[in-house]
Scaffold this active site. Structure first.
Site, mmCIF file in Angstrom:
data_model
loop_
_atom_site.group_PDB
_atom_site.id
_atom_site.type_symbol
_atom_site.label_atom_id
_atom_site.label_comp_id
_atom_site.label_asym_id
_atom_site.label_seq_id
_atom_site.Cartn_x
_atom_site.Cartn_y
_atom_site.Cartn_z
ATOM 1 N N HIS A 41 -4.655 -4.798 21.261
ATOM 2 C CA HIS A 41 -4.980 -5.343 19.952
ATOM 3 C C HIS A 41 -6.481 -5.241 19.691
ATOM 4 O O HIS A 41 -7.260 -4.903 20.571
ATOM 5 C CB HIS A 41 -4.504 -6.787 19.859
ATOM 6 C CG HIS A 41 -3.018 -6.923 19.790
ATOM 7 N ND1 HIS A 41 -2.382 -8.113 19.513
ATOM 8 C CD2 HIS A 41 -2.017 -6.008 19.933
ATOM 9 C CE1 HIS A 41 -1.073 -7.933 19.509
ATOM 10 N NE2 HIS A 41 -0.831 -6.667 19.765
ATOM 11 N N GLU A 58 -8.873 -7.430 19.219
ATOM 12 C CA GLU A 58 -9.783 -8.275 19.985
ATOM 13 C C GLU A 58 -10.061 -7.692 21.368
ATOM 14 O O GLU A 58 -11.207 -7.692 21.843
ATOM 15 C CB GLU A 58 -9.203 -9.692 20.133
ATOM 16 C CG GLU A 58 -8.995 -10.417 18.805
ATOM 17 C CD GLU A 58 -7.604 -10.230 18.232
ATOM 18 O OE1 GLU A 58 -7.082 -11.186 17.627
ATOM 19 O OE2 GLU A 58 -7.028 -9.122 18.388
ATOM 20 N N CYS A 79 -3.457 -13.758 18.493
ATOM 21 C CA CYS A 79 -2.112 -14.154 18.910
ATOM 22 C C CYS A 79 -2.168 -15.027 20.155
ATOM 23 O O CYS A 79 -3.098 -14.950 20.957
ATOM 24 C CB CYS A 79 -1.247 -12.921 19.150
ATOM 25 S SG CYS A 79 -1.851 -11.816 20.437
ATOM 26 N N THR A 93 11.688 11.835 -16.133
ATOM 27 C CA THR A 93 11.573 12.124 -14.701
ATOM 28 C C THR A 93 12.325 13.368 -14.260
ATOM 29 O O THR A 93 12.127 13.847 -13.148
ATOM 30 C CB THR A 93 12.106 10.936 -13.880
ATOM 31 O OG1 THR A 93 13.486 10.729 -14.184
ATOM 32 C CG2 THR A 93 11.323 9.677 -14.196
ATOM 33 N N TRP A 113 8.519 20.926 -9.987
ATOM 34 C CA TRP A 113 7.718 19.736 -9.663
ATOM 35 C C TRP A 113 7.132 19.190 -10.949
ATOM 36 O O TRP A 113 6.614 19.960 -11.764
ATOM 37 C CB TRP A 113 6.592 20.085 -8.693
ATOM 38 C CG TRP A 113 7.064 20.526 -7.360
ATOM 39 C CD1 TRP A 113 7.242 21.809 -6.915
ATOM 40 C CD2 TRP A 113 7.413 19.646 -6.295
ATOM 41 N NE1 TRP A 113 7.668 21.794 -5.625
ATOM 42 C CE2 TRP A 113 7.782 20.473 -5.213
ATOM 43 C CE3 TRP A 113 7.445 18.282 -6.130
ATOM 44 C CZ2 TRP A 113 8.176 19.956 -3.992
ATOM 45 C CZ3 TRP A 113 7.826 17.770 -4.924
ATOM 46 C CH2 TRP A 113 8.192 18.588 -3.864
ATOM 47 N N GLU A 156 12.205 6.092 -3.188
ATOM 48 C CA GLU A 156 12.047 7.369 -3.888
ATOM 49 C C GLU A 156 13.442 7.791 -4.326
ATOM 50 O O GLU A 156 14.167 8.440 -3.582
ATOM 51 C CB GLU A 156 11.430 8.421 -2.972
ATOM 52 C CG GLU A 156 9.973 8.167 -2.613
ATOM 53 C CD GLU A 156 9.308 9.395 -2.005
ATOM 54 O OE1 GLU A 156 9.379 10.471 -2.641
ATOM 55 O OE2 GLU A 156 8.731 9.279 -0.919
#
Length: 372
Positions: free
Chosen positions: A52, A54, A77, A163, A172, A302
């Site tokens: 982590h 720290e 933690c 769309t 595209w 999506e």
């Protein structure tokens, strides 16, 4: 806390952001260690399962950590997970003071890390640049507080809000720079949801592709592929779908186990889950709850107008990411969302978060208020 404290915490937040694409399902965390007005250690959580922030900062500081102040973007933690407690590491290093941006929303921590530090005689302060720290981990915070992930719906549209053409053709709408931005959005997501209709018409792969990320660590980022989820209430998906041939895991979310193509089968890559709703379709909220239980913090939708519209209509969406291309597609083309609204009073309010030009396209981000 003073101006210098803010400066050091701001640097810790910048360090945390380096883990934007790699710490899932853990939060993105940064840490700066300061002694006698000088930064002696820096660290951030680089990858889930590894040290982590720290611990990395303490390793960087070495013996200079004794008597120093640690600035960390999230409460250290206090429990054993895949790594030992960070609070204990700070105590063992003889840190004198800890300044945290926010308390950990994880019930396994939730103040106990601060308690451990105080019991060891360490001065603890919290709340500095809290909103900036929360913005690092919106999905982690929401999952811990509500049991649901943060949900983003990504849509590409023309200026007239279309769309796809009436035939379903949609590739595209947007240009390369916008698609690169979507790749980065995928890379930070835990899971990507699409519908069987989109799968059958567009045959997407829903993968993170290193060559399209434009990041220095693109190869490393692309090693972690988001979980792919296909909502298939009617059992329409077939073995011809491209994403079923790819490595990585795909979950097919069914309303029941009827209508499954026997050729698909169950494997290490493909699994079937039933999320039966009252309407005979997939219960989307139940699906999201299951994803949260798997450790998914940020989920990207999506999909076509029908499924995307269902997520919005059921108040399950936190953010809309809309990429608008400088094109007109005409009145016969398909709409942005399937929302059968009849009166102005039925409108769905949104809050504008961000607008920016990406190549020839414009990215618009709006916040919605999901029902919890």
């Amino acid at each position: 806390m003073n101006t210098q404290d803010r400066i050091y915490m701001a640097e810790a937040i910048q360090l945390a952001n380096k883990g934007l694409y790699t710490t899932e399902p853990n939060p993105r965390v940064g840490c700066v260690i300061v002694k006698d007005g000088k930064i002696v250690g820096r660290g951030w959580h680089e990858k889930a399962g590894e040290a982590h922030a720290e611990v990395n900062a303490l390793n960087d500081a070495g013996g200079d950590a004794e008597g120093a102040t640690a600035y960390v973007t999230l409460e250290p933690c206090s429990h054993f997970g895949k790594t030992p407690p960070c609070a204990k590491a700070l105590i063992d290093a003889k840190i004198k003071r800890v300044v945290a941006a926010m308390q950990d929303p994880n019930p396994l921590v939730a103040g106990s890390g601060f308690d451990m530090l105080r019991e060891a005689g360490i001065d603890v302060e919290s709340g500095l640049l809290k909103s900036e720290a929360e913005a690092l981990n919106p999905g982690f915070v929401k999952r811990m507080q509500t049991g649901l992930p943060l949900v983003r719906v990504k849509l590409g549209m023309s200026v007239d809000g279309r769309t796809a053409m009436a035939s379903g053709e949609s590739q595209w709408i947007t240009a390369g720079p916008a698609r690169q931005d979507v790749q980065r959005l995928r890379a930070r997501s835990s899971a990507i949801i699409t519908g069987s209709g989109t799968l059958n018409s567009d045959n997407p792969s829903l993968t993170v592709r290193a060559g399209e990320l434009g990041l220095d660590n693109a190869e490393e980022v692309a090693k972690r592929q988001p979980l792919r989820v296909v909502v298939d209430s009617e059992g329409d998906i077939t073995s011809e779908a491209k994403l079923l041939q790819l490595s990585g895991k795909t979950v097919i979310a069914m309303a029941s186990n009827k209508g499954i193509d026997d050729e698909l089968g169950n494997s290490d890559q493909i699994s079937f889950k039933s999320f039966s709703g009252e309407s005979g379709r997939v219960d989307l909220k139940l699906l999201l709850s299951w994803l949260a239980a798997q450790g998914c913090n940020e989920v990207l939708v999506e999909a076509g107008a029908t499924l995307a519209g269902a997520f919005v209509a059921q108040q399950l969406v936190d953010e809309l990411w809309i990429y608008m291309a400088p094109k007109l597609m005409g009145s016969k083309a398909r709409p942005l969302l399937g929302l059968p609204l009849d009166r102005m009073s039925q409108h769905i309010p949104m809050t504008h978060i961000d607008s920016r030009v990406i190549g020839d396209d414009i990215r618009l981000i709006y916040r919605l208020e999901p029902e919890l």
